[in-house]
Design a protein around this motif. Sequence first.
Motif, mmCIF file in Angstrom:
data_model
loop_
_atom_site.group_PDB
_atom_site.id
_atom_site.type_symbol
_atom_site.label_atom_id
_atom_site.label_comp_id
_atom_site.label_asym_id
_atom_site.label_seq_id
_atom_site.Cartn_x
_atom_site.Cartn_y
_atom_site.Cartn_z
ATOM 1 N N PRO A 99 -9.810 9.324 33.607
ATOM 2 C CA PRO A 99 -9.130 9.634 32.348
ATOM 3 C C PRO A 99 -7.629 9.783 32.568
ATOM 4 O O PRO A 99 -7.196 10.461 33.496
ATOM 5 C CB PRO A 99 -9.768 10.955 31.907
ATOM 6 N N ALA A 100 -6.846 9.130 31.727
ATOM 7 C CA ALA A 100 -5.394 9.178 31.849
ATOM 8 C C ALA A 100 -4.847 10.381 31.089
ATOM 9 O O ALA A 100 -5.104 10.546 29.896
ATOM 10 C CB ALA A 100 -4.772 7.892 31.313
ATOM 11 N N ALA A 101 -4.100 11.214 31.812
ATOM 12 C CA ALA A 101 -3.382 12.329 31.193
ATOM 13 C C ALA A 101 -1.903 11.966 31.226
ATOM 14 O O ALA A 101 -1.275 11.973 32.286
ATOM 15 C CB ALA A 101 -3.644 13.624 31.953
ATOM 16 N N VAL A 102 -1.361 11.602 30.084
ATOM 17 C CA VAL A 102 -0.004 11.066 29.998
ATOM 18 C C VAL A 102 0.949 12.177 29.552
ATOM 19 O O VAL A 102 0.878 12.653 28.415
ATOM 20 C CB VAL A 102 0.048 9.880 29.021
ATOM 21 N N ILE A 103 1.840 12.565 30.456
ATOM 22 C CA ILE A 103 2.752 13.673 30.191
ATOM 23 C C ILE A 103 4.139 13.124 29.836
ATOM 24 O O ILE A 103 4.805 12.503 30.662
ATOM 25 C CB ILE A 103 2.826 14.617 31.404
ATOM 26 N N ASP A 104 4.540 13.357 28.609
ATOM 27 C CA ASP A 104 5.775 12.807 28.062
ATOM 28 C C ASP A 104 6.962 13.718 28.392
ATOM 29 O O ASP A 104 7.041 14.850 27.906
ATOM 30 C CB ASP A 104 5.632 12.659 26.545
ATOM 31 N N VAL A 105 7.864 13.221 29.227
ATOM 32 C CA VAL A 105 9.067 13.992 29.586
ATOM 33 C C VAL A 105 10.331 13.227 29.204
ATOM 34 O O VAL A 105 11.405 13.443 29.776
ATOM 35 C CB VAL A 105 9.078 14.346 31.092
ATOM 36 N N ARG A 106 10.229 12.342 28.232
ATOM 37 C CA ARG A 106 11.374 11.502 27.862
ATOM 38 C C ARG A 106 12.588 12.315 27.439
ATOM 39 O O ARG A 106 13.726 11.963 27.798
ATOM 40 C CB ARG A 106 10.974 10.533 26.745
ATOM 41 N N ASP A 107 12.383 13.384 26.688
ATOM 42 C CA ASP A 107 13.517 14.189 26.230
ATOM 43 C C ASP A 107 14.260 14.802 27.415
ATOM 44 O O ASP A 107 15.500 14.849 27.429
ATOM 45 C CB ASP A 107 13.040 15.285 25.282
ATOM 46 N N LYS A 108 13.523 15.267 28.400
ATOM 47 C CA LYS A 108 14.146 15.886 29.559
ATOM 48 C C LYS A 108 14.830 14.854 30.442
ATOM 49 O O LYS A 108 15.891 15.106 31.022
ATOM 50 C CB LYS A 108 13.105 16.681 30.341
ATOM 51 N N VAL A 109 14.245 13.679 30.515
ATOM 52 C CA VAL A 109 14.852 12.600 31.307
ATOM 53 C C VAL A 109 16.140 12.114 30.642
ATOM 54 O O VAL A 109 17.097 11.730 31.330
ATOM 55 C CB VAL A 109 13.849 11.443 31.479
ATOM 56 N N ALA A 110 16.180 12.145 29.315
ATOM 57 C CA ALA A 110 17.393 11.727 28.603
ATOM 58 C C ALA A 110 18.575 12.606 28.974
ATOM 59 O O ALA A 110 19.730 12.159 28.980
ATOM 60 C CB ALA A 110 17.150 11.770 27.099
ATOM 61 N N ALA A 111 18.300 13.861 29.311
ATOM 62 C CA ALA A 111 19.370 14.793 29.695
ATOM 63 C C ALA A 111 19.636 14.795 31.197
ATOM 64 O O ALA A 111 20.689 15.250 31.639
ATOM 65 C CB ALA A 111 19.007 16.210 29.242
ATOM 66 N N ASP A 112 18.672 14.278 31.983
ATOM 67 C CA ASP A 112 18.802 14.290 33.443
ATOM 68 C C ASP A 112 17.999 13.132 34.012
ATOM 69 O O ASP A 112 16.774 13.208 34.090
ATOM 70 C CB ASP A 112 18.296 15.628 34.002
ATOM 71 N N ARG A 113 18.681 12.061 34.413
ATOM 72 C CA ARG A 113 17.970 10.870 34.884
ATOM 73 C C ARG A 113 17.257 11.109 36.207
ATOM 74 O O ARG A 113 16.408 10.304 36.610
ATOM 75 C CB ARG A 113 18.895 9.663 34.994
ATOM 76 N N ASP A 114 17.552 12.203 36.885
ATOM 77 C CA ASP A 114 16.864 12.558 38.128
ATOM 78 C C ASP A 114 15.843 13.675 37.896
ATOM 79 O O ASP A 114 15.468 14.389 38.831
ATOM 80 C CB ASP A 114 17.873 12.998 39.191
ATOM 81 N N TYR A 115 15.382 13.811 36.659
ATOM 82 C CA TYR A 115 14.471 14.898 36.307
ATOM 83 C C TYR A 115 13.186 14.832 37.126
ATOM 84 O O TYR A 115 12.669 13.750 37.434
ATOM 85 C CB TYR A 115 14.125 14.841 34.821
ATOM 86 N N ARG A 116 12.673 16.006 37.467
ATOM 87 C CA ARG A 116 11.397 16.111 38.169
ATOM 88 C C ARG A 116 10.380 16.828 37.287
ATOM 89 O O ARG A 116 10.604 17.970 36.884
ATOM 90 C CB ARG A 116 11.577 16.871 39.488
ATOM 91 N N LEU A 117 9.302 16.136 36.984
ATOM 92 C CA LEU A 117 8.243 16.711 36.168
ATOM 93 C C LEU A 117 7.704 17.951 36.862
ATOM 94 O O LEU A 117 7.324 17.908 38.038
ATOM 95 C CB LEU A 117 7.131 15.674 35.968
ATOM 96 N N GLY A 118 7.676 19.079 36.155
ATOM 97 C CA GLY A 118 7.296 20.340 36.770
ATOM 98 C C GLY A 118 5.933 20.849 36.336
ATOM 99 O O GLY A 118 5.298 20.312 35.414
#
Length: 255
Positions: A99-118
């Motif tokens: 089962p795919a659990a898709v975690i959307d972090v686009r808003d955080k990546v827009a503010a930080d292109r090196d964002y790390r999903l926490g």
Amino acid sequence: MGSTAGCTMHRSSNTTFTLDPAKVVDLSYSFGPDTIYWPTGESFELKRTAFGRTADGYWYSSNNICMAEHGGTHMDAPIHFGEGKRTADQVPLSNCIGPAAVIDVRDKVAADRDYRLGTNDIQTWESRYGALPKGAIVVMFSGWGSRWGSKKDYLGTDKHGDVANLHFPGFSKDAAQFLVTQRDIAAIAVDTPSIDHGPSHDFPVHQVINGANKPAFENVANVDHLPAAGATLIALPMKIAGGSGGPTRIIALLP
């Protein structure tokens, strides 16, 4: 939606199984001269060995291919960063289908292109959709796929061998540890070049995930076509004996 023609499979003389093409999403990039590889890897090369009519009059086409294991849509086998762990041919299909659990972090990546999903991003997902299901493949949705086709935009550099200027999002070490110790996941996946963010030099996420004998899938395409929950992801990597990874055809079946 990246799907192909429908498929009808005969189970017996009086039953059939029909696959609805609208429920299938192709999550793989094509391999060709423009496929993006890690800056130190060798790019994809196709050498034509035959293309045309034979002396006997029938059509015949054949090619040789050469490429690095880690480029385009591919799997990182556990041996990639886990000493003594599974090689590409040893990874169970149970770690490639789930089962795919898709975690959307686009808003955080827009503010930080090196964002790390926490871990907090995982917990936010769980507050909306319930605990991660057993055998889940956790997919980071950063929106990075829109940059595919430009090495400069996608990697942060277009220079061969340049690993000092890589910039793109990935998972955090804490999130990786949480997933392998607190949740029974099958694998993780990203729509970026690496499960570790671009500036990483010691690749802690690889060390944690591969060290737990789990694979990872990188450069996953068309993640924007997936729901946050409910889809089934199927990843079929090339079964390379002793390999540290390899090209992978990934699809998703929508609910």
